[in-house]
Design an enzyme around this catalytic site. Structure first.
Site, short mmCIF file in Angstrom:
data_model
loop_
_atom_site.label_atom_id
_atom_site.label_comp_id
_atom_site.label_asym_id
_atom_site.label_seq_id
_atom_site.Cartn_x
_atom_site.Cartn_y
_atom_site.Cartn_z
N ASP A 430 0.86 -1.17 0.00
CA ASP A 430 0.00 0.00 0.00
C ASP A 430 0.90 1.23 0.00
OD1 ASP A 430 -2.27 1.66 0.36
OD2 ASP A 430 -1.90 1.70 2.52
N GLU A 542 -8.30 16.41 7.18
CA GLU A 542 -9.20 17.41 7.75
C GLU A 542 -8.56 18.14 8.92
OE1 GLU A 542 -13.55 16.66 9.32
OE2 GLU A 542 -13.45 17.26 7.23
N LYS A 612 -15.88 21.16 -0.48
CA LYS A 612 -14.53 20.79 -0.86
C LYS A 612 -14.56 19.34 -1.33
CE LYS A 612 -13.29 19.51 3.89
NZ LYS A 612 -12.52 19.86 5.09
N THR A 727 -2.26 1.38 -4.81
CA THR A 727 -2.72 2.55 -4.08
C THR A 727 -4.03 3.07 -4.65
OG1 THR A 727 -2.16 4.84 -3.50
CG2 THR A 727 -1.30 4.02 -5.58
N GLY A 728 -4.75 3.76 -3.84
CA GLY A 728 -5.99 4.41 -4.28
C GLY A 728 -5.77 5.81 -4.80
N ASP A 729 -4.55 6.30 -4.75
CA ASP A 729 -4.25 7.66 -5.19
C ASP A 729 -4.30 7.78 -6.70
OD1 ASP A 729 -4.03 8.82 -2.75
OD2 ASP A 729 -1.87 8.63 -2.61
N LYS A 846 -6.94 -4.87 -4.96
CA LYS A 846 -5.67 -5.17 -4.30
C LYS A 846 -5.57 -6.66 -3.99
CE LYS A 846 -4.90 -0.71 -1.99
NZ LYS A 846 -4.67 -0.05 -0.69
N ASP A 866 -1.52 -0.86 6.05
CA ASP A 866 -1.81 -0.37 7.40
C ASP A 866 -3.28 -0.12 7.65
OD1 ASP A 866 -1.75 3.20 7.42
OD2 ASP A 866 -2.00 1.91 5.69
N ASP A 870 -6.70 -2.74 3.39
CA ASP A 870 -5.61 -3.64 2.99
C ASP A 870 -5.80 -5.06 3.52
OD1 ASP A 870 -4.19 -1.49 1.79
OD2 ASP A 870 -3.49 -0.86 3.76
#
Length: 1208
Positions: A430, A542, A612, A727-729, A846, A866, A870
């Site tokens: 991850d 946040e 946002k 990754t989810g990015d 994943k 983490d 995952d």
């Protein structure tokens, strides 16, 4: 005080997007009372006859594998499921019959010892679970005793229907129906970290009917109610029920359910009614046994055991045939007389009767199967279990894997996979919280088309280095005074210290900072001693936004029943003022919406929607006149993504009163709905509201790489381990993090697979779903084929063996690549690349990628993560490593091994993994060596005595060989041996490839050790037989009998197998000296003590050592000769191998021995003998730079030579 606390008077019921407390039955809960919805709870009446008739489960929870009653039968069943143990059980049973070649003690004693040791280990582990259960079950909670007072009871005593009072920071003891809280409208904040791994707080709320009447302890004296609800189930996110209160029938949802093992936070106390207890609670319903994982070595060991079974049965079969033929021919050859008169065939019923030779052969087969059982190492399994437990203790105690900041050491949660740590081929990691810290810092922002923030990210430094420029200075540290603020790493004199009021777009900056201070769900907490304000936020992002707003002059300091209050700089007066914003609605963030909004009313009466969210959902929601800064903002967002930052778009709009009234009515109606499509109704209403926004700008926060990540990745890459990032990015962020941690480098050819083509986008806009899917599938397949062709062409068409490829694929494309028809093509492409990065990956993807790599390559995979997202990946991999970070403990609880930082993976694999692999491999090989040595002497002796099924050794000798005289040295080998030190494991990481390629436990090495055992057995038997054949052992002329020959052979076996251990060990400790020489001394001690016992017990060993063996010089000379001749072949082989064909670890041992470990040229020469070139990591980057520089100079020299020739 029970009821005298100051109650917080906050009304938040109409703010959040959860079901209203005044729910109505627009569509009745018709399923209540039907199948699956039959539970009835009598609140505050747990002792009523109606409640007792229900006979619901108690609140006692048991996670143990055994109970006192089931331990013996269940653990015995577990032990005899192993084929080897079952085999020894059968031979033990046969030893009670006349067929046995030895007494029952020879078979049953070692079996009993091994089974008892395994059961003790199981019992100790289960006792640990029992102690945890006792700690949980004995926790205390306040329970209503019926007269308006609450008393403390243990969790185990709770019953369905009890009313409990839970205080702040306490865990909920069961699944509770929330009745009221310290907030007036029954709001409470719950942390569900133990359930889903998330640290963000969830808001729960009781019904108005209960919260308005139940304020104090005494109010519960007359309280009665009946809950009818769903039966126990594992769904954490739904709950269907009704509360019958007096004449009212009120619907219940998951918003009123407080789940066991979640924690009450930021709320002084709550009252709740127990709905589900013990194993009926949702968290226990969700608890499943982790998948059973076995290491490759253990599975291969089973195959060796089966092979040994085949050998044993084959030897028994051949021996039985020979025995049958010999028995039948006994009289034929001697004209009616028995040649083997000493077997007394005339007195035999079956065994040696020439007239019944076939039956004699069959019975001999059964006897031989028992006799040759010593080929199977009975203590192998239990010894390996002991060794693995001790290895785990060393891993847990390693101070170099202890993270002092969080006080977390490494923790091997299972010992079954220790050696697997030394065989990892692919690491699937991850990113957020694993490679990075998941500790966000506000570092840059774009406001009104202007970029602010002078900080330099790690990715930017990496980009500067790979572009050949100088290392960028970190401007954020320049001019900063005072200590660094957590979550805030921003520096720009244009906006700091109130300077933003001087900017041309000051009004936009004000709205931007105000949005940061207002649009959130954080809770302020004021330190009474210092007055400092800290924030409890749902996510690190946040928290960073609220802290940034505070540091930039917009301090959120209070949340009241009317909304939230901030201290901000007034644009007109330039003074700090306190302003209150009435918070009307919070439209919460989720992974589908990818945005969060609040609706507030300011002090001037204006209604504002502040929002946002992610760029891909926010830009499309801008109004035509709200896109003034869109082009510049998009540029800045792309730059921030290139710098490895996480971005959010900030926008707002003013809301018309009539529009809001309509929205509020629809919103409340949707919240009050009890239909299945309630969530979609809310999403539809909020989607219409979050339109026509005006762009303010974008934020950029940095999730820094953890300390040591690039160095760790570099070492793993040098070790030949492939590293994939899931990754989810977004793709840009993931790519730049890849550069920062050296997974990617400038010379790599990137194969990027995505669906961002104009054709696919046009189809998506047209809304033709089937056509879009087919076109997307074809596009992904085409891109994979082109990528594979590029790799093939690059491999065959270039002389540069160091050329490397990187595969980057997004989540949409991955969903098609993982389809059954194409997954092998995807795997083939991915395994041809040095680095693989999967972006925008879902938790399921994943897990599917991990499964594909594990099954497709057949190599060991390690997943590391983490977060709760995952868990699937960790459970699917051969080894799951959980990072005990800030995202909760869900990943750790689902892992096989837990560590606190990614960098500890280097020591875990390269040092502990390599050691454990070498130790277990050598240990198993040695086990089979010593048992073959022992077993072959039995076989040769039986062949020597015409296969008459007589053992060479005394019964007790047979019993104790594997238990006492040869087991402790091999355990010490498995725990303490080191082929090379930790320092050399780091210095020569390619040593790790011995485990990846399984060189130390290959069939070649296993067969080699078995052959060594055969040679040792031949030396023992024939030298002993020949030396004793004409030896006299007393004045009467008595020659060596079975007891003397057997005693001599046994002594030689004990010496040979223990001295073989001496030759095999690479690293001696005092423990190994004690167990090796102690085992030999124990044999002589036992022989004297046992031989001194009565002949009825010691049988043919009676005084055999003191009166026959010890006084005879031939005994000692024979022992010496056997040791020399048995060990010389191994010694010669190892000498030749070390000199001419050294393994990688042997080369390093030679370096250490010759003292050349500090000679850089010699060390580099050894490093050059790499099993595979390193293509990722900082070392590969430096090597590429050197090659690039070398090519440049070569070309320069060629040009100079060419010019000089032209001049001539």
């Amino acid at each position: 005080m029970a009821g005298g606390r100051i109650r917080r008077r906050l009304h938040l019921s109409n703010i959040y997007a959860f079901r209203c407390r005044k729910s109505t039955f627009q569509e009745d809960h018709s399923q209540i009372g039907g199948p699956g919805f039959s539970r009835v709870v009598y609140c505050n009446e747990p002792n009523s006859p109606a409640a007792e008739r229900r006979n619901y489960a108690g609140n006692y929870v048991r996670s143990t594998k055994y109970t006192p009653a089931s331990f013996l039968p269940k653990s015995l069943f577990e032990q005899f499921r192993r084929v080897a143990n079952f085999y020894f059980l059968v031979t033990g049973a046969l030893s009670l019959t006349p067929l046995s070649p030895y007494g029952p003690v020879s078979a049953l004693l070692p079996l009993g010892f091994v089974i008892a040791a395994s059961m003790v280990k199981e019992g100790i582990e289960d006792w640990g679970r029992k102690r945890q259960d006792m700690e949980v079950n004995n926790r205390r909670v306040k329970v209503h005793d019926g007269d308006g007072t609450f008393r403390e009871e243990g969790w185990r005593e709770l019953r369905v229907g009890d009313i409990v009072r839970v205080e702040k920071d306490e865990f909920f003891p069961a699944d509770l129906l929330l009745l009221s809280s310290s907030y007036e409208d029954s709001i409470c904040y719950v942390e569900t970290m133990n359930l889903d791994g998330e640290t963000n707080l969830k808001v729960k709320q009781g019904l108005e009917a209960t919260s308005s009447a139940l304020h104090e302890d005494s109010d519960f004296k007359e309280f009665k109610g009946v809950v009818r609800c769903e039966d126990p189930n594992a769904d954490l996110y739904t709950f269907v029920g009704t509360l019958h209160l007096e004449e009212q029938r009120l619907p219940l949802s998951v918003q009123q359910l407080l789940l066991r093992d979640s924690k009450l936070r930021n709320t002084e106390y709550v009252y709740g009614a127990v709905v589900f207890t013990g194993h009926d609670t949702k968290v226990i319903q969700n608890s499943t046994d982790p998948p059973s994982k076995r290491s490759r070595i253990e599975r291969k060991m089973d195959k060796i055991i089966y092979m040994m079974f085949v050998v044993v049965f084959l030897m028994s079969f051949i021996g039985s045939i020979i025995f049958g033929i010999e028995t039948r021919e006994d009289r034929v050859r001697n004209r009616g007389k028995t040649e083997r008169w000493y077997l007394k065939p005339d007195d035999a019923e079956i065994f040696f009767d020439p007239d019944r030779a076939p039956m004699a052969a069959i019975y001999h087969f059964l006897t031989a199967v028992m006799l040759y059982s010593y080929f199977i190492p009975i203590s192998l399994y239990v010894s390996i279990e002991i060794v693995k437990v001790l290895q785990s203790v060393f891993i847990n105690s390693d101070i170099l894997m202890y993270y002092e900041e969080t006080d977390k050491p490494a923790h091997a949660r299972t010992s079954n996979l220790n050696e697997e740590l030394g065989m990892v081929d692919t690491v699937l990691s991850d990113k957020t919280g694993t490679l990075t810290c998941n500790s966000m810092e506000f570092i840059k922002c774009s406001i009104a088309g202007t970029a602010y923030g002078r900080g330099v990210t790690e990715v930017e430094r990496s980009m500067a280095m790979r572009s050949g420029g100088s290392v960028l200075a970190d401007d954020d540290a320049v001019g900063r005074s005072g200590p660094k603020v957590k979550g805030f790493n921003f520096q720009d004199e244009r906006v700091m210290k109130g300077s933003w009021v001087k900017q041309r777009e000051a009004e936009v900056l004000q709205k931007f900072f105000r949005l940061l201070a207002v649009c959130h769900t954080a809770i302020p907490e004021t330190d009474e001693a210092t007055g400092a304000i800290s924030y409890e936020a749902e996510s690190p992002d946040e928290a960073a936004f609220v802290v940034a707003a505070r540091e930039l002059g917009f301090e959120f300091f209070s949340r009241t029943q009317n909304g939230i209050s901030i201290r901000e700089l007034d644009l007109a007066t330039g003074q700090k003022v306190e302003r209150e914003y009435r918070l009307l609605n919070v439209l919460e963030f989720n992974s589908t919406r990818k945005r969060m909004s609040v609706i507030v009313r300011d002090e001037d009466g204006k209604l504002l929607l502040l929002s946002k969210g992610a760029d891909n959902v926010m830009f499309e929601r801008l109004s035509m006149n709200g896109r003034e800064f869109e082009e510049k903002t998009r540029e800045h967002v792309n730059e921030y993504a290139d710098a490895g930052l996480r971005t959010l778009i900030l926008a707002y709009r003013e809301v018309d009163e009539n529009e809001y009234v309509k929205f509020s009515n629809n919103f409340n109606e949707a919240k009050s709905s009890v239909t299945e499509d309630r969530e979609s109704l809310i999403d539809e209403i909020t989607d219409k509201m979050e339109r026509d926004l005006i762009l303010l700008g974008a934020t950029a926060v940095e999730d820094k790489l953890q300390n040591g990540v690039p160095d760790c990745i570099d070492k793993l890459a040098q070790a030949g381990i492939k590293i994939w990032v899931l990754t989810g990015d977004k793709m840009e962020t993931a790519i730049n993090i890849g550069f920062a941690c050296s997974l990617l480098r400038q010379e790599m050819k990137q194969i990027i697979i995505n669906l961002e083509t104009p054709h696919i986008k046009a189809l998506e806009k047209a809304g033709e779903k089937d056509v879009t899917e087919q076109a997307s599938r074809e596009s992904v397949v085409k891109q994979m084929e082109e990528g594979k062709a590029l790799i093939t062409t690059g491999a065959s068409g270039t002389d540069d063996s160091h050329e490397a490829f990187a595969l980057i694929i997004d989540g949409k494309s991955l969903s098609y690549a993982l389809e059954d028809d194409f997954k092998n093509k995807f795997l083939d492409l991915a395994t041809g690349c040095a680095s693989v990065i999967c972006c925008r990956s879902s938790p399921k993807q994943k897990a599917l990628v991990t499964r594909l790599v594990k099954t497709g390559t057949g190599k060991t995979t390690l997943a590391i993560g983490d977060g709760a997202n995952d868990v699937g990946m960790l459970q699917e991999a051969d080894i799951g490593v959980g990072i005990s970070g800030v995202e909760g403990m869900q990943a750790v609880m689902s892992s096989d091994i837990a560590i606190a930082q990614f960098r500890y993976l280097e020591r875990l694999l390269l040092v502990h993994g390599h050691w454990c692999y070498c130790r277990i491999s050598s240990m198993i090989c040695y086990f089979f060596y010593k048992n073959i040595t022992f077993g072959v002497t039995l076989f040769l002796y039986e062949a020597y005595i015409s296969f008459s099924a007589q053992p060479a050794y005394n019964d007790w000798f047979l019993s104790l060989f594997n238990v006492f005289f040869s087991s402790l040295p091999v355990i010490a080998l498995g725990v303490f041996d080191q082929d090379v030190s930790a320092r050399f494991c780091y210095k020569f990481p390619l040593l790790y490839q011995e485990g990846v390629q399984n060189l130390l436990f290959s069939w070649k090495r296993i067969i080699g050790w078995m052959f060594n055992g055969l040679i040792s057995a031949l030396a023992v038997f024939f030298i002993c037989k020949q030396s004793q054949e004409h030896q006299l052992y007393n004045p009467n002329g008595k020659t060596a009998g079975r007891e003397i020959l057997g005693g001599t052979m046994y002594t030689c076996v004990v010496w040979v197998v223990n001295l073989q251990m001496v030759l095999a060990i690479s690293y001696f400790t005092w423990v190994q000296h004690i167990v090796i020489w102690g085992s030999i001394a124990l044999w002589y001690t036992f022989l004297m003590i046992y031989g001194a016992m009565a002949p009825t017990f010691s049988l043919d060993a009676y005084k055999v050592f003191l009166e026959a063996l010890a006084p005879a010089p031939s005994y000692w000379l024979t022992t010496l000769l056997v040791m020399i001749f048995a060990l010389i072949p191994y010694f010669v082989f190892k000498s030749v191998q070390m000199r001419y064909f050294p393994g990688f670890h042997q080369m390093i041992q030679w370096i250490r021995h010759e003292g050349q470990s500090n000679d850089p040229e010699f060390v580099e020469m050894v490093r050059q003998r790499s099993i595979r070139p390193t293509t990722v990591g900082s070392t590969a980057r430096r090597a590429a730079s050197v090659r690039r520089s070398g090519r440049f100079h070569d070309q320069l020299n060629k040009n100079i030579i060419g010019l000089s020739r032209q001049e001539k």
